[in-house]
Motif scaffolding. Structure first.
Motif, PDB file in Angstrom:
ATOM      1  N   MET A 105       0.823  -1.210   0.000  1.00  0.00           N
ATOM      2  CA  MET A 105       0.000   0.000   0.000  1.00  0.00           C
ATOM      3  C   MET A 105       0.857   1.262   0.000  1.00  0.00           C
ATOM      4  SD  MET A 105      -3.196  -0.497  -0.282  1.00  0.00           S
ATOM      5  CE  MET A 105      -3.672   1.180   0.139  1.00  0.00           C
ATOM      6  N   PHE A 106       1.935   1.239   0.759  1.00  0.00           N
ATOM      7  CA  PHE A 106       2.820   2.407   0.805  1.00  0.00           C
ATOM      8  C   PHE A 106       3.432   2.687  -0.569  1.00  0.00           C
ATOM      9  CE2 PHE A 106       7.214   3.972   1.232  1.00  0.00           C
ATOM     10  CZ  PHE A 106       6.951   5.238   1.728  1.00  0.00           C
ATOM     11  N   LEU A 107       3.926   1.640  -1.221  1.00  0.00           N
ATOM     12  CA  LEU A 107       4.568   1.810  -2.529  1.00  0.00           C
ATOM     13  C   LEU A 107       3.562   2.258  -3.589  1.00  0.00           C
ATOM     14  CD1 LEU A 107       6.910  -1.321  -2.558  1.00  0.00           C
ATOM     15  CD2 LEU A 107       7.544   1.063  -2.127  1.00  0.00           C
ATOM     16  N   ILE A 108       2.355   1.676  -3.540  1.00  0.00           N
ATOM     17  CA  ILE A 108       1.333   2.035  -4.518  1.00  0.00           C
ATOM     18  C   ILE A 108       0.864   3.474  -4.316  1.00  0.00           C
ATOM     19  CG2 ILE A 108      -1.003   1.533  -5.318  1.00  0.00           C
ATOM     20  CD1 ILE A 108      -0.468  -1.415  -4.565  1.00  0.00           C
ATOM     21  N   CYS A 109       0.641   3.855  -3.052  1.00  0.00           N
ATOM     22  CA  CYS A 109       0.197   5.222  -2.759  1.00  0.00           C
ATOM     23  C   CYS A 109       1.284   6.241  -3.098  1.00  0.00           C
ATOM     24  CB  CYS A 109      -0.182   5.353  -1.285  1.00  0.00           C
ATOM     25  SG  CYS A 109      -1.705   4.508  -0.821  1.00  0.00           S
ATOM     26  N   LYS A 110       2.535   5.845  -2.914  1.00  0.00           N
ATOM     27  CA  LYS A 110       3.641   6.744  -3.211  1.00  0.00           C
ATOM     28  C   LYS A 110       3.699   7.084  -4.694  1.00  0.00           C
ATOM     29  CE  LYS A 110       8.592   7.308  -2.355  1.00  0.00           C
ATOM     30  NZ  LYS A 110       9.829   6.653  -1.850  1.00  0.00           N
ATOM     31  N   LYS A 111       3.331   6.127  -5.534  1.00  0.00           N
ATOM     32  CA  LYS A 111       3.337   6.344  -6.977  1.00  0.00           C
ATOM     33  C   LYS A 111       2.108   7.109  -7.456  1.00  0.00           C
ATOM     34  CE  LYS A 111       6.113   2.290  -8.224  1.00  0.00           C
ATOM     35  NZ  LYS A 111       6.125   1.025  -9.017  1.00  0.00           N
ATOM     36  N   SER A 112       1.070   7.145  -6.621  1.00  0.00           N
ATOM     37  CA  SER A 112      -0.169   7.814  -7.000  1.00  0.00           C
ATOM     38  C   SER A 112      -0.169   9.261  -6.504  1.00  0.00           C
ATOM     39  CB  SER A 112      -1.371   7.064  -6.423  1.00  0.00           C
ATOM     40  OG  SER A 112      -2.573   7.725  -6.725  1.00  0.00           O
ATOM     41  N   THR A 113      -0.703  10.145  -7.290  1.00  0.00           N
ATOM     42  CA  THR A 113      -0.720  11.563  -6.928  1.00  0.00           C
ATOM     43  C   THR A 113      -1.938  11.947  -6.084  1.00  0.00           C
ATOM     44  OG1 THR A 113      -1.842  12.091  -9.025  1.00  0.00           O
ATOM     45  CG2 THR A 113       0.577  12.213  -8.979  1.00  0.00           C
ATOM     46  N   ASP A 114      -2.970  11.108  -6.074  1.00  0.00           N
ATOM     47  CA  ASP A 114      -4.198  11.463  -5.373  1.00  0.00           C
ATOM     48  C   ASP A 114      -4.552  10.497  -4.242  1.00  0.00           C
ATOM     49  OD1 ASP A 114      -4.712   9.340  -7.030  1.00  0.00           O
ATOM     50  OD2 ASP A 114      -6.709  10.032  -7.622  1.00  0.00           O
ATOM     51  N   GLN A 115      -3.580   9.688  -3.802  1.00  0.00           N
ATOM     52  CA  GLN A 115      -3.845   8.743  -2.728  1.00  0.00           C
ATOM     53  C   GLN A 115      -2.880   8.989  -1.576  1.00  0.00           C
ATOM     54  OE1 GLN A 115      -6.406   6.637  -2.684  1.00  0.00           O
ATOM     55  NE2 GLN A 115      -7.028   7.170  -4.771  1.00  0.00           N
ATOM     56  N   ASN A 116      -3.436   9.025  -0.364  1.00  0.00           N
ATOM     57  CA  ASN A 116      -2.638   9.248   0.835  1.00  0.00           C
ATOM     58  C   ASN A 116      -2.555   7.956   1.633  1.00  0.00           C
ATOM     59  OD1 ASN A 116      -2.016   9.910   3.675  1.00  0.00           O
ATOM     60  ND2 ASN A 116      -2.099  12.029   2.974  1.00  0.00           N
ATOM     61  N   PHE A 117      -1.345   7.471   1.852  1.00  0.00           N
ATOM     62  CA  PHE A 117      -1.138   6.215   2.569  1.00  0.00           C
ATOM     63  C   PHE A 117      -1.743   6.248   3.963  1.00  0.00           C
ATOM     64  CE2 PHE A 117       1.629   3.897   5.597  1.00  0.00           C
ATOM     65  CZ  PHE A 117       1.316   2.603   5.208  1.00  0.00           C
ATOM     66  N   PHE A 118      -1.598   7.368   4.670  1.00  0.00           N
ATOM     67  CA  PHE A 118      -2.073   7.448   6.045  1.00  0.00           C
ATOM     68  C   PHE A 118      -3.599   7.452   6.134  1.00  0.00           C
ATOM     69  CE2 PHE A 118       2.273   8.967   6.654  1.00  0.00           C
ATOM     70  CZ  PHE A 118       2.644   8.200   7.755  1.00  0.00           C
ATOM     71  N   LYS A 119      -4.261   8.017   5.138  1.00  0.00           N
ATOM     72  CA  LYS A 119      -5.728   7.949   5.125  1.00  0.00           C
ATOM     73  C   LYS A 119      -6.189   6.508   4.959  1.00  0.00           C
ATOM     74  CE  LYS A 119      -6.765  12.621   3.472  1.00  0.00           C
ATOM     75  NZ  LYS A 119      -7.401  13.442   2.411  1.00  0.00           N
ATOM     76  N   TRP A 120      -5.491   5.776   4.105  1.00  0.00           N
ATOM     77  CA  TRP A 120      -5.810   4.354   3.947  1.00  0.00           C
ATOM     78  C   TRP A 120      -5.470   3.572   5.212  1.00  0.00           C
ATOM     79  CZ3 TRP A 120      -8.835   2.178   0.549  1.00  0.00           C
ATOM     80  CH2 TRP A 120      -9.055   2.794  -0.690  1.00  0.00           C
ATOM     81  N   LEU A 121      -4.411   4.000   5.879  1.00  0.00           N
ATOM     82  CA  LEU A 121      -4.002   3.320   7.105  1.00  0.00           C
ATOM     83  C   LEU A 121      -5.100   3.389   8.161  1.00  0.00           C
ATOM     84  CD1 LEU A 121      -1.316   1.911   7.942  1.00  0.00           C
ATOM     85  CD2 LEU A 121      -0.760   3.999   9.208  1.00  0.00           C
ATOM     86  N   ASP A 122      -5.839   4.489   8.192  1.00  0.00           N
ATOM     87  CA  ASP A 122      -6.908   4.668   9.178  1.00  0.00           C
ATOM     88  C   ASP A 122      -8.035   3.651   9.011  1.00  0.00           C
ATOM     89  OD1 ASP A 122      -5.867   6.711  10.684  1.00  0.00           O
ATOM     90  OD2 ASP A 122      -6.708   8.298   9.445  1.00  0.00           O
ATOM     91  N   ILE A 123      -8.191   3.108   7.805  1.00  0.00           N
ATOM     92  CA  ILE A 123      -9.248   2.112   7.616  1.00  0.00           C
ATOM     93  C   ILE A 123      -8.680   0.700   7.440  1.00  0.00           C
ATOM     94  CG2 ILE A 123     -10.736   3.855   6.568  1.00  0.00           C
ATOM     95  CD1 ILE A 123     -10.251   2.508   3.871  1.00  0.00           C
TER      96      ILE A 123
END
Length: 270
Positions: A105-123
Motif C-alpha cells: 500500500m505504501f509503494l502504490i500510494c507513493k506512486k499515486s498523486t491522489d492517494q494518501n497512505f495514512f488515510k488508507w491506514l486509518d481504515i
C-alpha cells in the motif's frame, strides 16, 4: 481443538484455513464500508489487488521461513528448495502478511498523486485487526501459537502431538482474540468522535491501533510456549514485535506531538 473440520478422500477442510477465509471476507467487507464512509475509493484497491496479494503472500512466506529456518532447511536439496513455494502447508506468517500488505500500500500510494497512505491506514488497520481476531480463533482450533503451562482455572489441554505440553496451558489464542476485538471496537468508537475527526494529519486511528495491537502482542509473547528461535533467551518474534512497536510509536510521536523540529513531509502531510 479441531484442526480438521471436514475430510474426505479428495478434500480436507482445515479449521485454520476456514477461519482465514472468514477473516478475509469480514476484513474486506469492513474495509469497503470504512472506505465508503471516509470518502476513499475501493476501486483503487481492486485495481491494485494483484500487486497487494503478491506482496502479502511473499512477505508472509519469507517471514515464516526466516522464523522457522530449521524446519525448511533441514537439508540442502532440490526438494527443500521446492518446499519453499508450498504455501498451502500453513507456513505463512500473520505478521509477515500484514507487513507485506502495508508495504504494498505504501509503494502504490507513493506512486499515486491522489492517494494518501495514512488515510488508507486509518481504515486498513481496524479492518486487519478485526480479521486477526477471527484468525486467532482458527489458531486455537488448529492448536498452534499456544501458551505455557498454567495453574489458572481457564487453562486448556490440547490433545495434539504437536503441542509439547500435556498439562493445562495458557489459551494465548483466546487472549489474542479478546484484545483484538477490544482494540477494533475501541478504534471504531474513537473514529466516530468529533475530536478525533478534527485531528490532522491523517493516520491517527491507524497508528494508534497498530501501537495497541503490537503492545498486547508483545505482552502475549511472555506467555507463549510454542517453539521458536531465541536470541539471548528472548523469543525472536517478541524482538521483532518490539522493534515494530518502537518504530510505529516513533512515527506516531513525530507525526502528532513533535512538529516544532524538522520533520519530513512524509510524516506530516495530511
Amino acid at each position: 481443538m479441531h484442526p480438521i473440520i471436514f475430510q474426505t478422500n479428495f478434500f480436507t477442510l482445515h479449521s485454520l484455513w476456514l477461519f482465514l477465509g472468514v477473516a478475509l471476507l469480514v476484513s474486506t467487507y469492513t474495509l469497503i464500508k470504512l472506505s465508503d464512509k471516509n470518502g476513499l475509493k475501493i476501486q483503487f484497491l481492486s485495481e491494485n489487488s494483484l500487486k497487494i496479494f503478491i506482496w502479502t503472500i511473499c512477505i508472509a512466506r519469507i517471514t515464516a521461513v526466516i522464523t522457522n529456518f530449521s524446519a525448511y532447511f533441514y537439508e540442502l536439496s532440490t526438494n527443500t528448495l521446492l518446499q519453499l513455494f508450498y504455501i498451502w502447508d500453513k507456513g505463512l506468517s500473520l505478521w509477515g502478511g500484514v507487513l507485506g500488505l502495508l508495504i504494498a500500500m505504501f509503494l502504490i500510494c507513493k506512486k499515486s498523486t491522489d492517494q494518501n497512505f495514512f488515510k488508507w491506514l486509518d481504515i486498513i488497520i481496524p479492518s486487519i485487526i478485526i480479521g486477526l481476531a477471527i484468525i486467532h480463533i482458527g489458531t486455537f482450533f488448529d492448536g498452534i501459537a499456544y501458551g505455557k503451562p498454567t495453574g489458572l482455572p481457564w487453562g486448556v489441554n490440547f490433545a495434539n502431538p504437536a503441542v509439547k505440553y500435556a498439562v493445562p496451558i495458557h489459551p494465548t489464542q483466546i487472549y489474542a482474540f479478546i484484545y483484538s476485538t477490544i482494540i477494533a471496537s475501541g478504534l471504531t468508537l474513537l473514529s466516530q468522535t468529533e475530536k478525533i475527526k478534527a485531528i490532522e494529519p491523517a493516520g491517527f486511528i491507524g497508528l494508534l491501533g497498530a501501537i495497541a495491537y503490537l503492545f498486547f502482542s508483545f505482552m502475549e509473547e511472555f506467555l507463549r510456549g510454542d517453539d521458536t528461535y531465541l536470541l539471548l533467551g528472548i523469543r525472536i518474534p517478541q524482538i521483532i514485535i518490539f522493534l515494530l512497536l518502537i518504530a510505529v510509536a516513533v512515527i506516531f510521536y513525530l507525526r502528532y506531538y513533535h512538529k516544532k523540529i524538522g520533520i519530513t513531509h512524509f510524516l506530516t502531510k495530511p
